[in-house]
Design an enzyme around this catalytic site. Sequence first.
Site, PDB file in Angstrom:
ATOM      1  N   LYS A  80      21.336  -9.631   0.420  1.00 34.54           N
ATOM      2  CA  LYS A  80      20.392 -10.792  -0.028  1.00 34.54           C
ATOM      3  C   LYS A  80      21.050 -11.786  -1.064  1.00 34.54           C
ATOM      4  CE  LYS A  80      15.790 -10.962  -2.740  1.00 34.54           C
ATOM      5  NZ  LYS A  80      14.994 -10.244  -3.354  1.00 34.54           N
ATOM      6  N   SER A 163      10.241 -10.790  -1.888  1.00 31.10           N
ATOM      7  CA  SER A 163      11.263 -11.877  -1.767  1.00 31.10           C
ATOM      8  C   SER A 163      12.246 -11.547  -0.741  1.00 31.10           C
ATOM      9  CB  SER A 163      11.666 -12.157  -3.260  1.00 31.10           C
ATOM     10  OG  SER A 163      12.544 -10.951  -3.793  1.00 31.10           O
ATOM     11  N   SER A 187       9.532  -5.999  -3.780  1.00 31.06           N
ATOM     12  CA  SER A 187      10.100  -6.909  -2.851  1.00 31.06           C
ATOM     13  C   SER A 187      11.285  -6.155  -1.951  1.00 31.06           C
ATOM     14  CB  SER A 187      10.881  -8.184  -3.648  1.00 31.06           C
ATOM     15  OG  SER A 187      10.064  -9.008  -4.270  1.00 31.06           O
TER      16      SER A 187
END
Length: 496
Positions: A80, A163, A187
Amino acid sequence: MSTTDLHHLGVAELAAQLKNKQVSAVEAAQHFLARAQQHQHLGAFVAINEEATLAQAKAADALIAAGQGGRLAGVPMAHKDIFVTKDFPTTAASKMLQGYQSPFDATVVHKLADAGMVTLGKLNCDEFAMGGANENSAIAPVGFAEPLPVRNPWNTERVPGGSSGGSAAAVAARLAPAVTGTDTGGSIRQPASFCGITGIKPTYGRASRYGMIAFASSLDQAGPMGRSAEDCALLLSEMCGPDLDRDSTSLDHPAEDFTLQLNDSIEGLRIGIPAEFFGEGLSADVRTAVDAALKEYEKLGAKLVPISLPRTELSVPVYYILAPAEASSNLSRFDGVKFGHRAKNFADLNDMYKKTRAEGFGDEVKRRIMIGAYVLSEGYYDAYYLQAQKIRRMIADDFQAAFKECDVIAGAAAPTTAWAIGGKADPVSNYLADVFTLPASLAGLPGLSLPAGFGDGGMPVGLQLIGNYFAEGKLLNAAHRFQQATDFHLQRPAGI
């Protein structure tokens, strides 16, 4: 198996082929890089450095040839874009950090590299990890000139969750066997649910936050996302461990091998069913899938125990006071002085601050900074921030009372399946979608989402399991035994 089918393998299967030299790390890396290019329309990747990836793969092949590689040596993965990486740019999906290149790797990145894993690139996310749909990214995905929302591989007109939406989409589309994500209020678990994969947030402090760009420091936690509980157990075993010299929030708790408990019996496992997780806000199609999953657990020998988490609804207002408060403090460093974006035209220092932050931050980030600054301001600190901290403690106490009656807690990871891109323009409706993931985050407890069936339109439904502190092994075992009896985690989107 030919290299054309490598993306159908899980982490453990691919690791075995690499160890037995049925495929090389370079071949695996090249295969997944080609997959990422083939599926650029999903917007999952924001940075790829083929030269760096292949260099890592060659090093992994050398280790394997020398008989020195660990059990994950040569397995490709992606990070990420909230973890700093020296070989790839790190932007946190924000204009504020566009083009930033870190001189070091985050601890989580470093640990997985030490395990021999090969980094394919960086994955899209909501800006500074603020969002529940991955519609807030300000960085153009690989292959595009402008920022775009990440698309759900199961239906490209829907969101992948956030997210960590780029991370979830990459695993669901078989662009990487496993990835890293971060979970502040859900998330990892919510996008795992929306994309039909497995993801786990460990106990707060088990995985180092060093080199993970901060959103809310008392909540942010790194975790793995993969197709199965076994995949997540392999990665989490490498990610966890104390990092006391570099992370003040790191726990002095030893690393452990989470794969050792995977095949333990779950006969007699007490699964707590909170009434508050099955109320009016839960959609009928999600309820049907979750109920069926719980019946499967009963077939496996588990016992369902009614419990109560009475302050569940309060988790939303508490989180959206505390998290923005911490964000307003953490993001104050992005002012254009030392690093990151700086406005080109300004009259004085104060004007530079204003224009830099106005240009560099997106609407959702600005919204949360403003809320945070407000609740921390004189006259409001006691009324909002302090009261929210008190309720946070009560929410944690509710869990401890519940764990006297059960071993794990189960419910839906999200009230609905993935919604249409642009379908929740009102920020509050986005915030309310986190109601089932927020309580465990506020309490610092480990939580996991695993594929549990499908709702309307064939969209995935995730079952959330929550454990007591340091119960990651128990959660992964419960998820693994379910996945041995079902095939939801093996299903893949059409055309993948």
